[in-house]
Motif scaffolding. Structure first.
Motif, short mmCIF file in Angstrom:
data_model
loop_
_atom_site.label_atom_id
_atom_site.label_comp_id
_atom_site.label_asym_id
_atom_site.label_seq_id
_atom_site.Cartn_x
_atom_site.Cartn_y
_atom_site.Cartn_z
N ARG A 237 -13.50 13.30 -1.13
CA ARG A 237 -14.11 12.77 0.09
C ARG A 237 -13.33 13.29 1.29
N LEU A 238 -13.98 14.06 2.12
CA LEU A 238 -13.32 14.62 3.29
C LEU A 238 -12.87 13.57 4.29
N ASP A 239 -13.50 12.41 4.28
CA ASP A 239 -13.14 11.37 5.24
C ASP A 239 -11.94 10.54 4.79
N ARG A 240 -11.48 10.74 3.55
CA ARG A 240 -10.38 9.92 3.03
C ARG A 240 -9.04 10.64 3.15
N ARG A 241 -8.05 9.92 3.63
CA ARG A 241 -6.69 10.45 3.71
C ARG A 241 -5.92 10.00 2.47
N GLY B 229 -0.55 2.19 7.54
CA GLY B 229 -1.67 1.33 7.16
C GLY B 229 -2.33 0.70 8.37
N ALA B 230 -1.53 0.29 9.35
CA ALA B 230 -2.08 -0.31 10.58
C ALA B 230 -2.87 0.73 11.37
N LEU B 231 -2.35 1.96 11.45
CA LEU B 231 -3.07 3.02 12.17
C LEU B 231 -4.37 3.41 11.46
N LEU B 232 -4.38 3.29 10.14
CA LEU B 232 -5.55 3.69 9.35
C LEU B 232 -6.51 2.53 9.09
N ASN B 233 -6.30 1.41 9.74
CA ASN B 233 -7.20 0.27 9.58
C ASN B 233 -8.63 0.68 9.92
N GLY B 234 -9.54 0.46 8.99
CA GLY B 234 -10.93 0.85 9.17
C GLY B 234 -11.23 2.25 8.65
N CYS B 235 -10.21 2.96 8.19
CA CYS B 235 -10.37 4.32 7.67
C CYS B 235 -10.31 4.29 6.14
N ALA B 236 -10.83 5.33 5.54
CA ALA B 236 -10.70 5.50 4.09
C ALA B 236 -9.36 6.17 3.82
N TRP B 237 -8.48 5.52 3.04
CA TRP B 237 -7.19 6.10 2.72
C TRP B 237 -6.66 5.46 1.45
N ARG B 238 -5.68 6.14 0.85
CA ARG B 238 -5.03 5.62 -0.35
C ARG B 238 -3.67 6.29 -0.51
N VAL B 239 -2.80 5.64 -1.26
CA VAL B 239 -1.48 6.19 -1.59
C VAL B 239 -1.60 6.85 -2.96
N LEU B 240 -1.30 8.16 -3.01
CA LEU B 240 -1.37 8.89 -4.28
C LEU B 240 -0.01 9.08 -4.93
N GLU B 241 1.04 8.95 -4.13
CA GLU B 241 2.39 9.15 -4.66
C GLU B 241 3.35 8.20 -3.97
N ARG B 242 4.16 7.52 -4.76
CA ARG B 242 5.17 6.62 -4.20
C ARG B 242 6.50 6.92 -4.87
N ASP B 243 7.48 7.31 -4.05
CA ASP B 243 8.82 7.64 -4.53
C ASP B 243 8.80 8.64 -5.69
N GLY B 244 8.00 9.69 -5.53
CA GLY B 244 7.93 10.76 -6.51
C GLY B 244 7.05 10.49 -7.71
N GLN B 245 6.48 9.31 -7.82
CA GLN B 245 5.63 8.97 -8.96
C GLN B 245 4.17 9.01 -8.54
N ARG B 246 3.36 9.84 -9.25
CA ARG B 246 1.93 9.92 -8.99
C ARG B 246 1.28 8.61 -9.42
N LEU B 247 0.36 8.12 -8.61
CA LEU B 247 -0.35 6.88 -8.90
C LEU B 247 -1.76 7.18 -9.39
N PRO B 248 -2.35 6.30 -10.19
CA PRO B 248 -3.71 6.53 -10.67
C PRO B 248 -4.71 6.57 -9.51
#
Length: 99
Positions: A80-84, A55-74
């Motif tokens: 968007r190609l610019d989003r990680r 999160g600190a490295l991606l500060n100012g970038c478009a990013w999101r968490v899609l999976e946490r501990d095997g569970q898909r998140l909404p």
């Protein structure tokens, strides 16, 4: 009279959906975020980092968490190609992709 009113409303509704004229050479593709410092590094360098460090490295970038501990998140389905997109397990990034 009622038919005329309904026709007018329908035409006005369609007018709101009409394509907007754009100047030549413009694109609808996402533009890279100019304040994203991580754009100079390979996305795979985030793998193995803690979620907080990523999160600190991606500060100012478009990013999101899609999976946490095997569970898909909404998430939205927009692409968007610019989003990680990150997968995190046991507090560490396990995968990264774009979109």
């Amino acid at each position: 009279m009622n038919k005329l009113l309904l026709t007018a409303i329908a035409l006005l509704s369609l007018a709101g959906c009409a394509a907007v004229n754009k100047p030549a050479g413009t694109s609808t593709a996402p533009v890279a975020n100019k304040s994203c410092q991580a754009d100079g590094m390979d996305d795979q360098t985030l793998v193995g980092k803690t979620g907080q460090d990523a999160g600190a490295l991606l500060n100012g970038c478009a990013w999101r968490v899609l999976e946490r501990d095997g569970q898909r998140l909404p998430a939205t389905m927009d692409y968007r190609l610019d989003r990680r997109n990150l997968g995190i397990a046991n507090g560490k990034v396990t995968w990264v992709n774009r979109g």
